[in-house]
Design a protein around this motif. Structure first.
Motif, PDB file in Angstrom:
ATOM      1  N   ARG A 103       5.731 -13.050  -2.900  1.00  0.00           N
ATOM      2  CA  ARG A 103       6.811 -11.575  -4.383  1.00  0.00           C
ATOM      3  C   ARG A 103       5.897 -10.679  -4.514  1.00  0.00           C
ATOM      4  O   ARG A 103       6.663 -10.333  -5.222  1.00  0.00           O
ATOM      5  CB  ARG A 103       5.639 -12.803  -5.622  1.00  0.00           C
ATOM      6  CG  ARG A 103       6.792 -13.938  -5.894  1.00  0.00           C
ATOM      7  CD  ARG A 103       6.461 -14.246  -7.167  1.00  0.00           C
ATOM      8  NE  ARG A 103       7.217 -16.292  -7.306  1.00  0.00           N
ATOM      9  CZ  ARG A 103       6.858 -16.890  -7.808  1.00  0.00           C
ATOM     10  NH1 ARG A 103       5.443 -17.326  -7.680  1.00  0.00           N
ATOM     11  NH2 ARG A 103       8.242 -18.170  -8.153  1.00  0.00           N
ATOM     12  N   CYS A 104       4.735 -10.517  -3.532  1.00  0.00           N
ATOM     13  CA  CYS A 104       3.930  -8.934  -3.145  1.00  0.00           C
ATOM     14  C   CYS A 104       4.849  -8.043  -3.011  1.00  0.00           C
ATOM     15  O   CYS A 104       4.974  -6.841  -3.175  1.00  0.00           O
ATOM     16  CB  CYS A 104       3.016  -8.943  -1.997  1.00  0.00           C
ATOM     17  SG  CYS A 104       1.039  -9.844  -3.496  1.00  0.00           S
ATOM     18  N   ALA A 105       5.835  -8.396  -2.525  1.00  0.00           N
ATOM     19  CA  ALA A 105       7.514  -7.243  -1.830  1.00  0.00           C
ATOM     20  C   ALA A 105       7.512  -7.000  -3.078  1.00  0.00           C
ATOM     21  O   ALA A 105       8.313  -6.161  -2.694  1.00  0.00           O
ATOM     22  CB  ALA A 105       7.678  -8.023  -0.318  1.00  0.00           C
ATOM     23  N   ALA A 112       2.964   0.922  -5.271  1.00  0.00           N
ATOM     24  CA  ALA A 112       2.465   2.134  -4.657  1.00  0.00           C
ATOM     25  C   ALA A 112       3.078   3.653  -5.669  1.00  0.00           C
ATOM     26  O   ALA A 112       2.139   4.188  -5.238  1.00  0.00           O
ATOM     27  CB  ALA A 112       2.845   1.893  -3.579  1.00  0.00           C
ATOM     28  N   ALA A 113       3.748   3.167  -6.791  1.00  0.00           N
ATOM     29  CA  ALA A 113       3.877   4.376  -7.573  1.00  0.00           C
ATOM     30  C   ALA A 113       3.332   4.924  -8.696  1.00  0.00           C
ATOM     31  O   ALA A 113       2.761   5.828  -9.016  1.00  0.00           O
ATOM     32  CB  ALA A 113       5.517   4.554  -7.887  1.00  0.00           C
ATOM     33  N   LEU A 114       1.957   4.118  -8.666  1.00  0.00           N
ATOM     34  CA  LEU A 114       1.149   3.641 -10.270  1.00  0.00           C
ATOM     35  C   LEU A 114       0.186   5.043  -9.616  1.00  0.00           C
ATOM     36  O   LEU A 114       0.190   4.806  -8.187  1.00  0.00           O
ATOM     37  CB  LEU A 114       0.715   3.177 -10.548  1.00  0.00           C
ATOM     38  CG  LEU A 114       2.621   2.025 -11.281  1.00  0.00           C
ATOM     39  CD1 LEU A 114       1.242   0.695 -11.567  1.00  0.00           C
ATOM     40  CD2 LEU A 114       2.937   2.024 -12.324  1.00  0.00           C
ATOM     41  N   PRO A 115      -0.517   5.923 -10.320  1.00  0.00           N
ATOM     42  CA  PRO A 115      -2.008   6.426  -9.901  1.00  0.00           C
ATOM     43  C   PRO A 115      -3.070   5.602  -9.523  1.00  0.00           C
ATOM     44  O   PRO A 115      -3.166   4.477  -9.775  1.00  0.00           O
ATOM     45  CB  PRO A 115      -2.079   7.370 -11.611  1.00  0.00           C
ATOM     46  CG  PRO A 115      -1.142   6.764 -13.014  1.00  0.00           C
ATOM     47  CD  PRO A 115      -0.058   5.571 -12.226  1.00  0.00           C
ATOM     48  N   GLN A 116      -3.050   6.189  -8.325  1.00  0.00           N
ATOM     49  CA  GLN A 116      -4.107   5.070  -7.632  1.00  0.00           C
ATOM     50  C   GLN A 116      -5.660   5.347  -7.784  1.00  0.00           C
ATOM     51  O   GLN A 116      -5.668   7.070  -8.170  1.00  0.00           O
ATOM     52  CB  GLN A 116      -4.133   5.508  -5.559  1.00  0.00           C
ATOM     53  CG  GLN A 116      -2.812   5.375  -5.350  1.00  0.00           C
ATOM     54  CD  GLN A 116      -1.863   3.151  -5.510  1.00  0.00           C
ATOM     55  OE1 GLN A 116      -2.027   3.012  -5.194  1.00  0.00           O
ATOM     56  NE2 GLN A 116      -1.242   3.307  -6.553  1.00  0.00           N
ATOM     57  N   PRO A 117      -6.816   4.844  -7.564  1.00  0.00           N
ATOM     58  CA  PRO A 117      -6.364   3.026  -6.992  1.00  0.00           C
ATOM     59  C   PRO A 117      -6.005   2.842  -8.614  1.00  0.00           C
ATOM     60  O   PRO A 117      -6.353   3.048  -9.019  1.00  0.00           O
ATOM     61  CB  PRO A 117      -8.258   2.804  -6.635  1.00  0.00           C
ATOM     62  CG  PRO A 117      -8.891   3.796  -7.561  1.00  0.00           C
ATOM     63  CD  PRO A 117      -7.933   5.289  -7.773  1.00  0.00           C
ATOM     64  N   PRO A 145       6.857  -1.945   9.836  1.00  0.00           N
ATOM     65  CA  PRO A 145       5.801  -2.811   9.328  1.00  0.00           C
ATOM     66  C   PRO A 145       5.270  -1.848   8.392  1.00  0.00           C
ATOM     67  O   PRO A 145       4.526  -0.426   9.154  1.00  0.00           O
ATOM     68  CB  PRO A 145       4.851  -3.749   9.765  1.00  0.00           C
ATOM     69  CG  PRO A 145       5.626  -4.089  11.143  1.00  0.00           C
ATOM     70  CD  PRO A 145       7.447  -2.596  11.851  1.00  0.00           C
ATOM     71  N   ILE A 146       4.811  -2.458   7.156  1.00  0.00           N
ATOM     72  CA  ILE A 146       4.071  -1.723   6.718  1.00  0.00           C
ATOM     73  C   ILE A 146       2.806  -1.675   5.745  1.00  0.00           C
ATOM     74  O   ILE A 146       2.502  -3.260   5.701  1.00  0.00           O
ATOM     75  CB  ILE A 146       4.140  -0.960   5.009  1.00  0.00           C
ATOM     76  CG1 ILE A 146       5.774  -0.775   5.119  1.00  0.00           C
ATOM     77  CG2 ILE A 146       3.728  -0.707   3.618  1.00  0.00           C
ATOM     78  CD1 ILE A 146       7.367  -0.176   4.118  1.00  0.00           C
ATOM     79  N   PRO A 164      12.676   2.656  -3.832  1.00  0.00           N
ATOM     80  CA  PRO A 164      11.055   3.330  -3.623  1.00  0.00           C
ATOM     81  C   PRO A 164      10.534   2.970  -2.614  1.00  0.00           C
ATOM     82  O   PRO A 164       9.390   2.613  -3.208  1.00  0.00           O
ATOM     83  CB  PRO A 164      10.789   4.769  -5.206  1.00  0.00           C
ATOM     84  CG  PRO A 164      10.773   3.012  -5.777  1.00  0.00           C
ATOM     85  CD  PRO A 164      12.068   1.809  -4.932  1.00  0.00           C
ATOM     86  N   ILE A 165      10.541   2.327  -1.714  1.00  0.00           N
ATOM     87  CA  ILE A 165       9.643   1.783  -0.183  1.00  0.00           C
ATOM     88  C   ILE A 165       8.688   3.017   0.199  1.00  0.00           C
ATOM     89  O   ILE A 165       8.809   4.218   0.738  1.00  0.00           O
ATOM     90  CB  ILE A 165      10.065   1.407   1.041  1.00  0.00           C
ATOM     91  CG1 ILE A 165      11.801   0.374   0.444  1.00  0.00           C
ATOM     92  CG2 ILE A 165       9.195   0.897   1.954  1.00  0.00           C
ATOM     93  CD1 ILE A 165      12.674  -0.008   2.118  1.00  0.00           C
ATOM     94  N   PRO A 166       7.593   2.312  -0.606  1.00  0.00           N
ATOM     95  CA  PRO A 166       5.794   3.375   0.501  1.00  0.00           C
ATOM     96  C   PRO A 166       6.194   3.178   1.194  1.00  0.00           C
ATOM     97  O   PRO A 166       6.251   2.540   2.474  1.00  0.00           O
ATOM     98  CB  PRO A 166       4.998   3.083  -0.619  1.00  0.00           C
ATOM     99  CG  PRO A 166       5.363   0.966  -0.650  1.00  0.00           C
ATOM    100  CD  PRO A 166       6.867   1.072  -0.680  1.00  0.00           C
TER     101      PRO A 166
END
Length: 325
Positions: A103-105, A112-117, A145-146, A164-166
């Motif tokens: 489900r993480c996929a 990945a699109a949110l402000p990091q970290p 692979p990512i 939006p694949i990071p």
């Protein structure tokens, strides 16, 4: 559909499971559930349990945990009648906690699109396997692979629409989970229960589970005992400065009572955090209403939403992701 299924009689519930849930992916479970649906002796035993404990997959996992036969209905029935007390005790003590790391996929493009970290808080975390999206490897549409070359497991996902694949996994500064019955990825009994929750014939899921358990054992993340409202406020206060708080959950909301679900939604909407839900649409009516009428949704799909806004339709175990935003 959740509300409809909860209103089913026990025989209807097992018949639905046989014909609509297990039929395509586990013929073994489909045959067993179909047999139970017309077996008055087994139905009477099951109905001794509280309603939330009558789930077909809970019963079948408990039988497997105790070594019961599942390849032949008459043998299954005979064994279950002889060993009902043990199976019943397990069903009362255990819960459906299918901790599917794939489900993480479905979550990765949003995370990945949110402000990091990020500071991750998973509600209904089970053994915490979905708390490690930064430590897994991903392949979308069989692409490169990512993630780190030695990251395990590899999570494969088909996509449609402008997903939006990071370029890489998110950065996670802090993580914690909440569960009514936390499971320990290093405890043999808990691991055995998680393995029994994987349906027969799904060797791919079993291998993925074992790889994710290894990652979780190597990088322990705290999962505290508590319900989805009482513990959340306390964990949010522990988020370190500079990290973006993200509360997320997958396939959790069918289990709490409707009043508890409403309380949770109100709490997370008012909290200083982002909220990612990955649930079947019947559990979140507002999200379901916001889903575009043109969304490529089919029975059994989940809706992935950010802060209550639908972003994608996903397979229940992360096999595909269809962007709708």
């Amino acid at each position: 559909m959740e509300s409809e299924i909860s209103a089913f009689s026990t025989d209807q519930r097992y018949r639905w499971f046989a014909h609509h849930e297990a039929c395509a992916t586990s013929p073994t479970y489909s045959v067993l559930a179909d047999g139970i649906a017309v077996d008055p002796d087994l139905l009477a035993l099951i109905e001794r349990l509280p309603l939330p404990k009558r789930q077909p997959n809970l019963l079948l996992a408990a039988v497997r945990l105790h070594g019961g036969p599942i390849g032949d209905y008459p043998a299954f029935r005979s064994w279950l009648l002889d060993h009902w007390d043990r199976v019943e005790a397990t069903m009362r003590r255990r819960s459906i906690q299918t901790n599917e790391p794939a489900r993480c996929a479905a979550l990765l493009p949003i995370l990945a699109a949110l402000p990091q970290p990020l500071a991750l808080i998973e509600v209904g975390a089970s053994a915490g396997l979905c708390l490690h999206p930064d430590r897994y490897r991903y392949s979308y549409d069989a692409g490169p692979p990512i993630g780190a070359p030695d990251a395990r497991p590899l999570l494969e996902c088909a996509t449609s629409g402008p997903v939006p694949i990071p370029d890489g996994p998110p950065r996670v500064a802090w993580r914690a989970g909440i569960d009514l019955n936390p499971l320990d990825p290093s405890d043999p009994d808990d691991v055995r229960w998680l393995e029994c929750l994987v349906w027969p014939g799904r060797n791919d899921r079993l291998e993925r589970l074992r790889a994710a358990l290894e990652t979780a054992r190597n990088h322990p993340a705290p999962v505290i005992q508590g319900d989805l409202t009482q513990a959340l406020a306390s964990l949010l206060q522990q988020v370190p400065d500079g990290a973006t708080p993200v509360v997320f959950h997958s396939a959790v909301l069918p289990y709490p009572a409707e009043e508890k679900r409403r309380e949770f939604v109100a709490l997370v909407q008012d909290a200083p955090c982002h909220w990612i839900s990955n649930e079947s649409p019947g559990t979140l009516p507002d999200v379901r209403r916001a889903l575009p009428s043109t969304a490529p949704f089919q029975t059994g799909d989940f809706v992935v939403a950010l802060d209550g806004r639908p972003k994608a339709v996903a397979a229940p175990h992360g096999q595909y992701l269809k962007w709708v935003d």
